[in-house]
Design a protein around this motif. Structure first.
Motif, mmCIF file in Angstrom:
data_model
loop_
_atom_site.group_PDB
_atom_site.id
_atom_site.type_symbol
_atom_site.label_atom_id
_atom_site.label_comp_id
_atom_site.label_asym_id
_atom_site.label_seq_id
_atom_site.Cartn_x
_atom_site.Cartn_y
_atom_site.Cartn_z
ATOM 1 N N LYS A 1 0.821 -1.221 0.000
ATOM 2 C CA LYS A 1 0.000 0.000 0.000
ATOM 3 C C LYS A 1 0.852 1.267 0.000
ATOM 4 O O LYS A 1 0.325 2.364 0.127
ATOM 5 C CB LYS A 1 -0.941 -0.012 1.205
ATOM 6 N N GLY A 2 2.164 1.109 -0.124
ATOM 7 C CA GLY A 2 3.041 2.267 -0.241
ATOM 8 C C GLY A 2 3.629 2.795 1.053
ATOM 9 O O GLY A 2 4.259 3.846 1.062
ATOM 10 N N VAL A 3 3.438 2.066 2.154
ATOM 11 C CA VAL A 3 4.017 2.493 3.433
ATOM 12 C C VAL A 3 5.402 1.850 3.535
ATOM 13 O O VAL A 3 5.521 0.623 3.515
ATOM 14 C CB VAL A 3 3.138 2.060 4.629
ATOM 15 N N PRO A 4 6.465 2.644 3.660
ATOM 16 C CA PRO A 4 7.825 2.094 3.643
ATOM 17 C C PRO A 4 8.266 1.502 4.981
ATOM 18 O O PRO A 4 9.125 2.034 5.683
ATOM 19 C CB PRO A 4 8.672 3.308 3.265
ATOM 20 N N VAL A 5 7.672 0.359 5.335
ATOM 21 C CA VAL A 5 8.077 -0.333 6.559
ATOM 22 C C VAL A 5 9.387 -1.050 6.255
ATOM 23 O O VAL A 5 9.482 -1.808 5.294
ATOM 24 C CB VAL A 5 7.007 -1.344 7.025
ATOM 25 N N VAL A 6 10.405 -0.781 7.066
ATOM 26 C CA VAL A 6 11.718 -1.383 6.863
ATOM 27 C C VAL A 6 12.108 -2.167 8.106
ATOM 28 O O VAL A 6 11.509 -2.011 9.170
ATOM 29 C CB VAL A 6 12.782 -0.314 6.517
ATOM 30 N N THR A 7 13.135 -3.014 7.943
ATOM 31 C CA THR A 7 13.594 -3.833 9.054
ATOM 32 C C THR A 7 15.112 -3.923 9.043
ATOM 33 O O THR A 7 15.755 -3.745 8.003
ATOM 34 C CB THR A 7 13.030 -5.271 8.966
#
Length: 94
Positions: free
Chosen positions: A45-51
């Protein structure tokens, strides 16, 4: 981001906003599988969740995104290599 579910919004509120405030999976009130599900859904959905080893957070900048993309690509290459090795194996019952 108005098309986010309440659960996705809640997940975002639980994770960090920088690598310094990242939240580890074990500190989230869900299973690792659920955390991966929300991460994948939000990215789509375009949310830049990073890890990283630090945990999950919403990317602050392109560098955050680039680091996670590099890790994901490396994991993907390793998974493909593993699949090729397995494909070359002969079953033990032959």
């Amino acid at each position: 981001m108005s098309d986010l579910s309440k659960c996705e919004e809640l997940f975002i509120s639980m994770i960090g906003t920088s690598e310094e405030t990242a939240v580890r999976c074990r500190d989230l009130p869900m299973s690792p599988r659920e955390a991966r599900f929300f991460t994948a859904s939000l990215r789509q959905k375009g949310v830049p969740v990073v890890t990283s080893g630090a945990g999950y957070w919403v990317a602050e900048n392109q560098d955050d995104i680039d680091k996670t993309v590099a890790v994901l690509r490396a994991k993907g290459r390793q998974t493909l290599k593993s699949a090729e090795f397995l494909k070359a194996c002969k079953p033990r019952c032959e």
